[in-house]
Scaffold this motif. Structure first.
Motif, PDB file in Angstrom:
ATOM      1  N   ASN A  51       1.176 -14.570 -19.551  1.00 29.89           N
ATOM      2  CA  ASN A  51      -0.423 -14.318 -20.029  1.00 29.89           C
ATOM      3  C   ASN A  51      -0.828 -15.827 -19.705  1.00 29.89           C
ATOM      4  O   ASN A  51      -0.932 -16.679 -20.653  1.00 29.89           O
ATOM      5  N   THR A  52      -1.621 -15.945 -18.725  1.00 30.56           N
ATOM      6  CA  THR A  52      -1.799 -17.306 -18.366  1.00 30.56           C
ATOM      7  C   THR A  52      -3.049 -17.875 -18.397  1.00 30.56           C
ATOM      8  O   THR A  52      -4.034 -17.222 -18.885  1.00 30.56           O
ATOM      9  N   GLN A  89      -6.699 -13.091 -12.973  1.00 28.78           N
ATOM     10  CA  GLN A  89      -8.146 -12.739 -12.668  1.00 28.78           C
ATOM     11  C   GLN A  89      -8.741 -13.744 -11.621  1.00 28.78           C
ATOM     12  O   GLN A  89      -9.472 -13.185 -10.716  1.00 28.78           O
ATOM     13  N   ALA A  90      -8.238 -14.939 -11.700  1.00 29.10           N
ATOM     14  CA  ALA A  90      -8.943 -15.830 -10.766  1.00 29.10           C
ATOM     15  C   ALA A  90      -8.119 -15.927  -9.178  1.00 29.10           C
ATOM     16  O   ALA A  90      -8.717 -16.013  -8.160  1.00 29.10           O
ATOM     17  N   GLU A  91      -6.886 -15.597  -9.262  1.00 24.99           N
ATOM     18  CA  GLU A  91      -5.936 -15.766  -8.204  1.00 24.99           C
ATOM     19  C   GLU A  91      -5.065 -14.777  -7.747  1.00 24.99           C
ATOM     20  O   GLU A  91      -4.179 -14.747  -7.360  1.00 24.99           O
ATOM     21  N   GLY A  92      -5.596 -13.589  -8.297  1.00 22.85           N
ATOM     22  CA  GLY A  92      -4.492 -12.045  -8.380  1.00 22.85           C
ATOM     23  C   GLY A  92      -4.030 -12.301  -6.934  1.00 22.85           C
ATOM     24  O   GLY A  92      -2.966 -11.723  -6.541  1.00 22.85           O
ATOM     25  N   GLU A  93      -4.831 -12.098  -5.767  1.00 19.65           N
ATOM     26  CA  GLU A  93      -4.394 -11.796  -4.293  1.00 19.65           C
ATOM     27  C   GLU A  93      -3.362 -12.949  -3.971  1.00 19.65           C
ATOM     28  O   GLU A  93      -2.258 -12.609  -3.214  1.00 19.65           O
ATOM     29  N   GLU A  94      -3.730 -14.098  -4.325  1.00 19.61           N
ATOM     30  CA  GLU A  94      -2.835 -15.243  -4.016  1.00 19.61           C
ATOM     31  C   GLU A  94      -1.431 -15.240  -4.604  1.00 19.61           C
ATOM     32  O   GLU A  94      -0.390 -15.436  -3.963  1.00 19.61           O
ATOM     33  N   ILE A  95      -1.709 -14.827  -5.761  1.00 16.98           N
ATOM     34  CA  ILE A  95      -0.238 -14.462  -6.515  1.00 16.98           C
ATOM     35  C   ILE A  95       0.535 -13.468  -5.941  1.00 16.98           C
ATOM     36  O   ILE A  95       1.933 -14.075  -5.422  1.00 16.98           O
ATOM     37  N   MET A  96       0.160 -12.605  -5.500  1.00 13.67           N
ATOM     38  CA  MET A  96       0.844 -11.326  -4.892  1.00 13.67           C
ATOM     39  C   MET A  96       1.337 -11.951  -3.447  1.00 13.67           C
ATOM     40  O   MET A  96       2.332 -11.598  -3.337  1.00 13.67           O
ATOM     41  N   THR A  97       0.686 -12.669  -2.895  1.00 13.86           N
ATOM     42  CA  THR A  97       1.264 -13.083  -1.558  1.00 13.86           C
ATOM     43  C   THR A  97       2.243 -14.287  -1.853  1.00 13.86           C
ATOM     44  O   THR A  97       3.394 -14.298  -1.310  1.00 13.86           O
ATOM     45  N   ARG A  98       2.051 -15.109  -2.695  1.00  8.17           N
ATOM     46  CA  ARG A  98       2.834 -16.176  -3.171  1.00  8.17           C
ATOM     47  C   ARG A  98       4.220 -16.000  -3.594  1.00  8.17           C
ATOM     48  O   ARG A  98       5.131 -16.860  -3.602  1.00  8.17           O
ATOM     49  N   ALA A  99       4.030 -15.005  -4.519  1.00  8.05           N
ATOM     50  CA  ALA A  99       5.219 -14.621  -5.448  1.00  8.05           C
ATOM     51  C   ALA A  99       5.661 -13.202  -5.224  1.00  8.05           C
ATOM     52  O   ALA A  99       5.345 -12.313  -6.287  1.00  8.05           O
ATOM     53  N   PRO A 100       6.428 -12.827  -4.284  1.00  8.44           N
ATOM     54  CA  PRO A 100       6.815 -11.674  -4.184  1.00  8.44           C
ATOM     55  C   PRO A 100       7.555 -11.032  -5.377  1.00  8.44           C
ATOM     56  O   PRO A 100       7.595  -9.639  -5.402  1.00  8.44           O
ATOM     57  N   ALA A 101       8.213 -11.853  -6.232  1.00 11.90           N
ATOM     58  CA  ALA A 101       8.805 -11.379  -7.204  1.00 11.90           C
ATOM     59  C   ALA A 101       7.884 -10.628  -8.602  1.00 11.90           C
ATOM     60  O   ALA A 101       8.323 -10.029  -9.297  1.00 11.90           O
ATOM     61  N   VAL A 102       6.534 -10.993  -8.273  1.00 11.18           N
ATOM     62  CA  VAL A 102       5.595 -10.554  -9.242  1.00 11.18           C
ATOM     63  C   VAL A 102       5.336  -8.753  -8.854  1.00 11.18           C
ATOM     64  O   VAL A 102       4.907  -8.303  -7.779  1.00 11.18           O
ATOM     65  N   GLY A 103       5.406  -8.254 -10.070  1.00 14.21           N
ATOM     66  CA  GLY A 103       5.226  -6.560  -9.634  1.00 14.21           C
ATOM     67  C   GLY A 103       3.890  -6.291  -9.976  1.00 14.21           C
ATOM     68  O   GLY A 103       3.401  -5.223  -9.437  1.00 14.21           O
ATOM     69  N   MET A 104       3.071  -7.082 -11.025  1.00 17.42           N
ATOM     70  CA  MET A 104       1.842  -6.530 -11.421  1.00 17.42           C
ATOM     71  C   MET A 104       0.985  -7.694 -11.586  1.00 17.42           C
ATOM     72  O   MET A 104       1.305  -8.742 -12.294  1.00 17.42           O
ATOM     73  N   VAL A 105      -0.324  -7.464 -11.402  1.00 15.52           N
ATOM     74  CA  VAL A 105      -1.109  -8.649 -11.852  1.00 15.52           C
ATOM     75  C   VAL A 105      -2.217  -7.986 -12.362  1.00 15.52           C
ATOM     76  O   VAL A 105      -2.933  -7.177 -11.925  1.00 15.52           O
ATOM     77  N   THR A 128      -2.223  -4.528  -8.562  1.00 11.29           N
ATOM     78  CA  THR A 128      -3.262  -5.600  -8.950  1.00 11.29           C
ATOM     79  C   THR A 128      -4.448  -4.927  -9.676  1.00 11.29           C
ATOM     80  O   THR A 128      -5.051  -3.789  -9.069  1.00 11.29           O
ATOM     81  N   ASP A 129      -4.769  -5.221 -10.869  1.00 10.11           N
ATOM     82  CA  ASP A 129      -5.940  -4.568 -11.688  1.00 10.11           C
ATOM     83  C   ASP A 129      -6.802  -5.523 -12.211  1.00 10.11           C
ATOM     84  O   ASP A 129      -6.522  -6.331 -13.162  1.00 10.11           O
ATOM     85  N   THR A 130      -7.923  -6.171 -11.560  1.00 11.46           N
ATOM     86  CA  THR A 130      -8.613  -7.173 -12.119  1.00 11.46           C
ATOM     87  C   THR A 130     -10.176  -6.712 -12.298  1.00 11.46           C
ATOM     88  O   THR A 130     -10.889  -7.555 -12.305  1.00 11.46           O
ATOM     89  N   ASP A 131     -10.266  -5.468 -12.643  1.00  6.12           N
ATOM     90  CA  ASP A 131     -11.661  -4.973 -12.850  1.00  6.12           C
ATOM     91  C   ASP A 131     -11.850  -5.386 -14.192  1.00  6.12           C
ATOM     92  O   ASP A 131     -11.353  -5.948 -14.995  1.00  6.12           O
TER      93      ASP A 131
END
Ligand code: SAH
Ligand code: SF4
Ligand code: F3S
Length: 445
Positions: A51-52, A89-105, A128-131
């Motif tokens: 929880n960042t 919230q700020a970098e959801g897409e980037e996290i998904m690309t940079r960190a394949p181990a992440v399952g959910m944003v 990813t859900d940043t609504d």
């Protein structure tokens, strides 16, 4: 991501502000409701929620090192990883690309949807859900069932102020106030579950507005006065307030509501009017000092706390010295101070006159020394006072307890007590960060 089993255990790690701590607790309750158990201390969890916080560069980078550590520690059985909070919230897409181990944003306004996301992750689908659905989250969360003696309650979220250095308006969205009735009932549940003190939270908590049970419009002071009628609730606090949202009613409440603690966290950021203007703070050093005078007139012993940024773009030595002068003039009981950190997408990040790191380091040291002097003086001036202490943990020595004074000082004392007791002590000795107390009267349960 490969298919994994539905998690049996979880761990939530919260970084950043108290609102993230509150969100972390609510996520834990939600996961427990799904039959996922908190992982025992020292054991790996099947699901880890990071929880960042995105407020400064260092805080934001931490998420990537944490992900790396989790993957390494997990070996061939890495945990399911969810990234929540303001970096999500700020970098959801980037996290998904940079960190394949992440399952959910999942963003701070969408975490009530974690259960569906976990089910999808168990099928091997990343999500990813940043609504930012306004206020949908709270209605979807389970009722409060457990509480520490001191509890947080988010009453307001988001920020419309757009200080030029700050990411919060982008990560938390626009200002919203939770409805009065929901807050009173959540507070009652927390008290039933063991809370003796509640801290009302908001990015701009004193911007809270609502309608009370009679349909009359109410501000934060109205909410505080209503909560003060909950019999077993002993103490009320609120944080963080903004100078622009201070009302006469809130100031008056400090003189009239016994349960409202004599403590005010009112960030000012800088003592220089030119810097304040460039920060888009819309108050001056003088208007801030005048506000504090009014709080002190209503409640002479009120402890003042604040936040400061050193090295905002263009800050000169003379402007920094204005900040030092303001600190000495206020006599803070406590304050946070930070080196300016350029944040992507904020206006200040592109401003001329970025201050070199060494200059920031040196200014931060001088500022922290000034704050520490004020804090020690405040603690020393408390010696001899009799006050209540809300016991929140055991001390290091046998028979020793630690708790908080009304002015939010850490107080330790020896004697008969238990966690959650509100005891009477006399403050006997002051240090820079805590005071020694003498127990006068054991707990009234
Ligand atoms: N809403 C609150 C505080 C939110 S963030 C307020 O307006 O007072 C908490 C603190 O982090 C701020 O008060 C500020 O001092 C600091 N902060 C925010 N953005 C920062 C940045 N880019 N660099 C350094 N400190 C920052
Ligand atoms: Fe950030 Fe300013 Fe809003 Fe506080 S008031 S959260 S510092 S933009
Ligand atoms: Fe950090 Fe978000 Fe709080 S950026 S300070 S966790 S609102």
């Amino acid at each position: 991501m490969r298919q994994t089993a539905f998690p049996k255990t979880f761990r939530v790690k919260s970084f950043g502000c108290q609102m993230n701590v509150y969100d972390g607790e609510r996520m834990a309750e939600l996961l427990a409701d799904q039959g996922i158990a908190p992982a025992p201390e020292g054991e790996d969890a099947d699901l880890v929620v990071l929880n960042t916080c995105h407020i400064r560069e260092k805080a934001a980078e931490k998420v990537y090192s944490d992900i790396g550590r989790l993957v390494k520690a997990g070996g061939d059985k890495p945990p399911m990883i969810a990234v929540a909070g303001c970096v999500a919230q700020a970098e959801g897409e980037e996290i998904m690309t940079r960190a394949p181990a992440v399952g959910m944003v999942v963003g701070p306004q969408a975490y009530h949807r974690l259960p569906e996301m976990i089910a999808r992750a168990a099928r091997g689908e990343r999500a990813t859900d940043t609504d930012m659905p306004a206020d949908a989250k709270f209605a979807a969360l389970p009722a409060r069932r457990r509480s520490a003696p001191s509890a947080f309650l988010t009453v307001q979220e988001g920020c419309d102020k757009f200080c030029t250095y700050c990411v919060v308006p982008y990560t938390r969205g626009a200002e919203i106030s939770r409805p009065f009735g929901d807050l009173v009932s959540e507070a009652e549940k927390l008290v039933e579950a063991g809370a003796r003190e509640i801290t009302l939270l908001g990015q701009n908590v004193n911007a809270w507005q609502g309608e009370d049970d009679a349909g009359c419009s109410a501000g934060l002071d109205g909410l505080i006065r209503t909560l003060a009628r909950i019999p077993d609730l002993q103490r009320i606090r609120y944080t963080t307030s903004h100078p622009n949202d201070v009302t006469d009613g809130l100031i008056a409440a400090h003189g009239e509501v016994d349960k409202l603690m004599p403590y005010l966290h009112l960030p000012v950021q800088s003592g220089s009017d030119r810097v304040l203007k460039a920060m888009n703070r819309s108050h001056t050093a003088e208007s801030y000092l005048k506000l504090l005078d009014r709080f002190r007139a209503a409640r002479p012993d009120i402890a003042i706390s604040g936040d400061f940024i050193v090295g905002f773009p263009g800050e000169t030595e003379a402007e920094f010295e204005d900040t030092l002068r303001l600190v000495d003039a206020v006599g803070y009981a406590h304050a946070f101070s930070f080196k300016y950190s350029p944040r992507p997408g904020t206006p200040a990040a592109g401003m001329d006159g970025q201050v070199p790191r060494e200059v920031m380091d040196e200014r931060l040291q001088r500022l922290q020394a000034a704050i520490a002097r004020g804090q020690l003086a405040f603690n020393q001036a408390s010696v001899g006072k009799r006050c209540t202490v809300l016991v929140d943990r055991r001390g290091k020595l046998p028979g020793q307890w630690l708790g908080k004074s009304p002015w939010l000082q850490s107080v330790f004392f020896k004697g008969e007590a238990a966690i959650g007791d509100l005891v009477e002590v006399e403050l006997a000795e002051a240090g820079p960060n805590s005071l020694a107390g003498r127990l006068l009267q054991p707990a009234h349960a």
